[in-house]
Every structure is written in C-alpha cells, then in structure tokens.
Design a protein around this motif. Sequence first.
Motif, short mmCIF file in Angstrom:
data_model
loop_
_atom_site.label_atom_id
_atom_site.label_comp_id
_atom_site.label_asym_id
_atom_site.label_seq_id
_atom_site.Cartn_x
_atom_site.Cartn_y
_atom_site.Cartn_z
N ARG A 47 54.25 -10.50 36.00
CA ARG A 47 55.71 -10.04 35.72
C ARG A 47 55.24 -8.56 36.12
O ARG A 47 56.36 -8.11 36.13
N CYS A 48 54.20 -7.84 35.92
CA CYS A 48 54.09 -6.76 36.42
C CYS A 48 54.09 -6.51 37.66
O CYS A 48 54.59 -5.35 38.57
N SER A 49 53.11 -7.41 38.77
CA SER A 49 53.24 -7.28 39.82
C SER A 49 54.42 -7.41 40.29
O SER A 49 54.96 -6.73 41.68
N GLU A 50 55.03 -8.19 40.21
CA GLU A 50 56.78 -8.94 40.05
C GLU A 50 57.54 -7.56 40.47
O GLU A 50 58.16 -7.76 41.41
N PHE A 51 57.29 -6.65 39.43
CA PHE A 51 58.64 -5.77 38.82
C PHE A 51 58.16 -4.69 39.64
O PHE A 51 58.95 -4.43 40.38
N ILE A 52 56.46 -4.29 39.64
CA ILE A 52 56.21 -3.26 40.65
C ILE A 52 56.79 -3.22 42.43
O ILE A 52 57.58 -2.49 42.78
N GLU A 53 56.93 -4.57 43.24
CA GLU A 53 57.23 -4.93 43.95
C GLU A 53 59.06 -4.69 44.33
O GLU A 53 59.58 -4.41 45.00
N ASN A 54 59.71 -4.75 43.15
CA ASN A 54 61.44 -4.73 43.17
C ASN A 54 61.47 -3.85 42.46
O ASN A 54 62.57 -4.16 42.08
N MET A 55 61.05 -2.26 41.73
CA MET A 55 61.83 -1.61 41.31
C MET A 55 62.27 -0.26 41.45
O MET A 55 63.34 -0.02 41.19
N GLY A 56 62.18 -0.34 43.16
CA GLY A 56 63.42 0.47 43.63
C GLY A 56 65.29 -0.65 43.04
O GLY A 56 66.70 0.23 43.66
N VAL A 57 65.32 -1.44 42.65
CA VAL A 57 66.50 -2.01 42.63
C VAL A 57 66.73 -2.15 41.15
O VAL A 57 67.50 -2.96 41.15
N LYS A 58 65.92 -2.25 40.10
CA LYS A 58 65.87 -2.45 38.62
C LYS A 58 67.03 -1.28 38.33
O LYS A 58 66.89 -0.26 38.15
N ASP A 59 67.14 -1.78 37.20
CA ASP A 59 68.63 -0.58 36.52
C ASP A 59 67.44 -0.07 35.43
O ASP A 59 65.96 -0.08 35.20
N GLU A 60 68.23 0.86 34.47
CA GLU A 60 66.97 1.69 33.92
C GLU A 60 66.53 0.38 32.95
O GLU A 60 65.68 1.26 31.98
N ARG A 61 67.75 0.02 31.93
CA ARG A 61 67.15 -0.88 30.57
C ARG A 61 65.74 -1.75 31.45
O ARG A 61 64.97 -1.92 30.70
#
Length: 793
Positions: A277-291
Amino acid sequence: MEFLKSAVASAISKGPAFGYSLGDRVDLSDSIWALHNGTKKEDGSKCSVFVFDINTNKSRLPIAKNALRKWRTLRHPGVVRVLDTLETDTLIYVATERVVPLGWHVKRNALNTETIKWGLYTISTTMRFINEDASSIHGNLRVSSIYTTESGEWKLAGFEVLSSLKEEDPAIYTYGGLLPDSSRYAAPEISRSGWDGLKNQAIHVTDSWNMGTLIYEIFNGYFTSSDQLTQAKSIPPPMAAPYKRLTQANPKMRLPIAHFLEQGKRSGGFFDTPLIRCSEFIENMGVKDEREREEFLQNLEDTKDQFPEEFFKAKVLPELLKSVEYGGGGPKVFSVVLMIAEKLSDEEWETEITPAVVRLFSSPDRAIRVFLLDNLPKMIDHLSKKVVSDSIFPQLVTGFSDVAPIVREQTVKSILVIINKLSDRQINGDLLKYLAKTQNDEQPGIRTNTTICLGKIAKNLGGHTRSKVLTAAFTRSLRDPFVHARNAALMALAATADVFDETDCATKCLPAICPALIDKEKIIRTQAQKTLDVFLARVRTLTANMPDSALPPVDANGLPNAAGVGGTGAPRMGTPQAESGWTGWAISSFTKTLGSVTGEMQPQGSGVSTPAEENGNTLGLAPPITSQPGNSSSRPGSSRSASASDLHRQAMSNPASPPKKSNTSSNNNFMMDEIDDDDMDAWGDMDDTPKTVAEKPKAVAASRNTGFGKTMVTEDDVINSFTSKPKSALPKGLGKKAPTAGLSSTAVKSSKPAVSRAVASKPAAKKPAPVKPKAAEADGDAWGTDNWDVDWK
C-alpha cells in the motif's frame, strides 16, 4: 574473469565511444549476459552494464539481439531502466540503472515474507502489462531474469525471447530452446510439443507456469524436477491456493497472472500489505488529498520496521521531499523524512537532505519554519559549518522580527544549536543585534529565553564585547517585571561569573544583584543569595593576590620614601584585632598616632590668620609653636612648641571645659591625612544615626557658640565625622562648597562669624604662601563627582 574483463575493456577502447566504465562482475552463471558494476564517465554516477560477448556465444546471438531490441522499446516502471546501449562486431553493451541479481538474496535467504510479497506484486504487475497490454509472451520469467535496484524494488529483465503475437515470426517459437537451462523451466506442454506448441495455447500459459516456479524458488530454493512443484512447503497459506493454480499441468486450467494479481489485491489478500500500500501511495502521492496523506503517514510510522531500508532511502524519501517542497506536504511529511534520514550516511545526507533543508528555510510557511527550528538538533550534526553560516543563518534570523511570537521564540532557542557553526563576525555582529531586540520583546517568555540564551553562549562571544554585553543584558533583566526573567538573569550571572573581572564584579554585578535580595518573590531572593555568594567568592579569588596597599613607603617623618627603604612602611591606621569594641580600634589608633607625631602643624592657605595667633594663646591651648628640626615651615614669632600628645592629653583631661583655641584647619588636615579614602567610603555608607550636639555635654555645646569660632576637636568629633552623614544628599562638589572635613556642620557654622570678626579687627600678618599637604589634596579628590558617577537604576 580477469581475462574477460580485460578483453571487454580492450574491445570498448577499440570500438565506438561508450560513455560508461566497467567495474567488477556481479552476475550469476545462468544468463547469457555478464553483469558488471559501472560508472558514468561524465559525472561518475553509478550504473550497471550488461555485456554479451559475441565471439564466445555466437549461437545465442539472435536472442541477445532480440533482448537488445525489446529492451530499448519496452518502457514500464517494473522493467530495468536502460540508460544507453552499444553494439559492435564483438560485443553488445546495455548500460542500466544500478542493479544486483535477485539470486544473490535468494541464495543467502536474506528476504523476509513482506519483502517477497512486495517483489512478487511488482513482477505480477509488470507481467500483466506484458501479457495483456503488450500482447506479448515473456517466456523467460525466472530468478535470474529479476534484479533488485538500490531502492529494493524488483525489476524485470531477461527479454531474450520476449515476443509479440502480432509479429510475423515471434522469436520464442524459434529460439526458446536457446535459453540457459530451458528444459527445467519449460512448461509441461512445451516439454511434450516443443516451443511451437505455444501457438495453439493462450498467451499467458507459459508465463503463468514460470510465475509458479518463481514463487516456489523464492520461498523454498531451487527445484530440480517439476514433481517438487506440487508441494507448497514454505509458501504462505493465503498464496498456496493461487500458486497451485499457476502450476497446473493442464494449460487450460492454469491461472493467468492478471487473475493471480487481482486475487492478491483483494481486501485481506496476500498482496494487501502495508508495504505494498505504501509503494502504491508513493507513486501517486501528488494527486492525494490531505486526509489520505495523513492516513498514509500514520501507517508509514507504524509499520516503518517492516520496510527495507533501501526502499525508504531511494524510493520513499525522494517522493516525500517532493511532497514537502512542492506538494504542500508540510511538517507532517517532513517528520517522516527526518525519520528516514536517521539511517542515511553523511554523504547521503549531504546529497539528499541538505539541499531540501536549505530551500525550506527560505519558505514563507511559518509551520515549516517552526518545524525546522524545533528539529534543528536532529539535523545540525549533518550540516556543515559553511552551509549553516552561508545559507541557513541569513534565513533563520528573519524569524527574530516575525510577527508570530512562536517563530521568534523558536528562533531564539535555535541559536544554542547553531552557535558553534557561526563565524565570529556573525556572533558578535548580527546575532547580538537581534538578541538585543528580543530582550525587549513584548512577550515575557521571549525575554526570559533571550537571557538564558546569552548566558549559554557567553563563551562564544568576543572578549572585547562579552563583559559589556552580558553586564548590560543581565542587569536589564534583573529589573524585568516578569519573575522568571529576573530569575533567569540571576542564574545566568552565576553561570557566567568567571567571564567578569574584579572591577566588573565589584562595581557592576554586585550592585545590580543586591536589590534582588529584598525582592517580593522568594524564588528571586533565594537565587539572589546564591548568585551573590558566587560573586563574592569570585571577588575574593581575584583579589587574593593583590598587594596590601598601592601607596608608596614612608620614612620616619611620614613622608613618601621614593627609594622604598629607610621607612617604616607601616599603615597609618591600626588593626582591629587587638581591640575589644567595634569603635575601640578607631579611637586607639587615633590616639596612638597622635602620640607619635612630631613637628609643626602646617597652616592652611586661606590667607586668614588663625585665632591662636590673634589672641596670643589666651584660651588655654598648647603654648606657641616654635620651629622644629625637620619641618618644612614655621610661624614667625612663636616661642614654644606643642606636641600632638599634649593636645590629646589636654582634650581628654577636661572634656567638659569650654573648647580652647585651636587651629581647626590644621587639625582637620591632620585627620584627613591619617584616614584612608577607602575607610571613609566604607563608613560613610552606614545608616547609623549620628549623635547631635544636643546630646553632648552642655559645656561642650556652649563652647561652640562662644562667638570666637574656636572649636576643640575631641575624639567624639573624629568618630562623628566618619559616621555622620551630611545633611545634603549631594556629595562634595555637587552643591555648595563642603565644610572642612573633620568638623561637624554646627562647628563650621559657628566658626565663620568669629573668623570674619577677627579679620576685621586685626589685619592678617603677611605670611609666606602655605603649601597644601598632599594628603589633603588626595582626600578632596576622592570625594569629587567622578567617584559618584554611578547609575543605580
């Protein structure tokens, strides 16, 4: 190996220019490629170089060329990234990002379950792309085709038989058998019908089989026959059932890799892990919201021990830094950055973190600034002196003037962290200027912390400014209405007592500390007493080796002896140890001195004749004074000499009789010559109420109002002249001309009219100009205005 390495280097030098240098060989034997560590010639950056020697592997040249062609065109995050390629008549070179074979970790059993799941997830994602999106067959999926990067990620290579079914003549059908150890990894249908048999099968069947063999070897080690694949052994139970479907002998029952991936990604599935999950999130961190970002960071902190260090350093860290600087990640993201940075070397810190820290200090975001200041102790050891003084300090000092009190306070606290990495010019110039500003801050906490800061950096201040700055700062804080600011000043003074010399201790520090002894707050009074003890001990230490007196030696006649020999050198006052009462020593010293004095008493240079001369010695004083040997002057017409002891005995024998005529001015000069300035200062500060004239015997009081202005100097007068304070609060020289020392104010007032009448009745005899004694001059200067120019505010 050395021969091959030298042959490769020789071939490179003879062929076209290649911008990469070869290092040690690091590959395993079950590949057609020789893997070398390499560096880029232009900047020295790390890389890997795959080398195929055509002369020794001519039979496999077709699959090497197919791999080269596919590698150049295939672009996917799960594929080993190609930097450059070179093909000559003898060699083929492929320069890639720095990688190491996965087989290294498998043979050493150095992979944990979570890391294996993460790696299999990455390979499954890449294979789904190849099978479904690219409509291709890899055909060579095994441990030797997988490499790990510096971030710990698994990347796919081994494209020797990669073939698209859209091609007219797919390479896998023709050259599949050229792969090393191809028979062991071949699927059952290939063993029965050959590689041409794949034409009648689904696109995924051979890669699904190889996915199963890959899972088996990673968890259980290398297999020798397909019969071993039926036993799951160390494969995790959630993955066991899908694994069995991947290794089905019937190709139609075989599970596609894409379906294997989907099963694992389900909630609670074997690919539903924090690391994935971390690796997936890192790839798309720029489009994630603050929450979502906050939830991710919380999970990252909770599961940080499960992640490979390489992954944090090379994959997570760069993405987090981008988020902080450009994506609005803020302090929460940077806290994770620092957590990861703790495991970095100094070189890695300087390369990865330092540039970001410098840029963040120039950010106008107050939250970022406060976080940086608060965490500066964690970073300071990794920041060079040049970076701190040239890049960080100029940005940091802007916080001293910020409108937010929290920024100003944290800026003051940060000085203790960076002080050792600032230049002397910055410390004694810009820094002291800003600290002087914050010591007058409207916030009492900031004023207090500024005082503490100054006390702690005292050793870093320049010698020519240290005492002046600290004295001004601490004495100012001692007057602060905030109790903790005063307490901080007292503690800072105690801690820095050794930086003050004896003069500053006695004239500046001690007078400033003393008012705190009667402070309304007990905590201040207690600390003031401790600080006072420190400074008193400091003064005693500094004055222990000082000489007993700075006055020159005197001879038998009391005159200065320039040669320093032949005189008694004794002090002019006795010592109190031999006397019983606190006043006894002063009286006895005075009488003993009077008994030892010889010679004539010198007239004052007032130009007015004394009453004794005018009235012919009719008031019972000593007989007329005659010239004595060794005296510098005498009075004409005098026939008898009077000793000081006679004068004393006469005064003590008849204290109640009316005062006799005396040379008041001469007596006074004598006393001033016999008393040190230091003694007068010490006694003059006492608050004892002096005796008044009314308390003395009436005869003595009456004698002072006889109209003649003739006053007998008694022992009480001497003591009263020391202990009584003048009516005027002004010291001598600031108001009216002070009366002659040694006389009470009453005596001076009563003597003035008598002297005037005496002058009117009888003109003064013409006499030589008297010489003013040096002792009287010294005493008069000691009471001048210069010695009272002290600011007690």
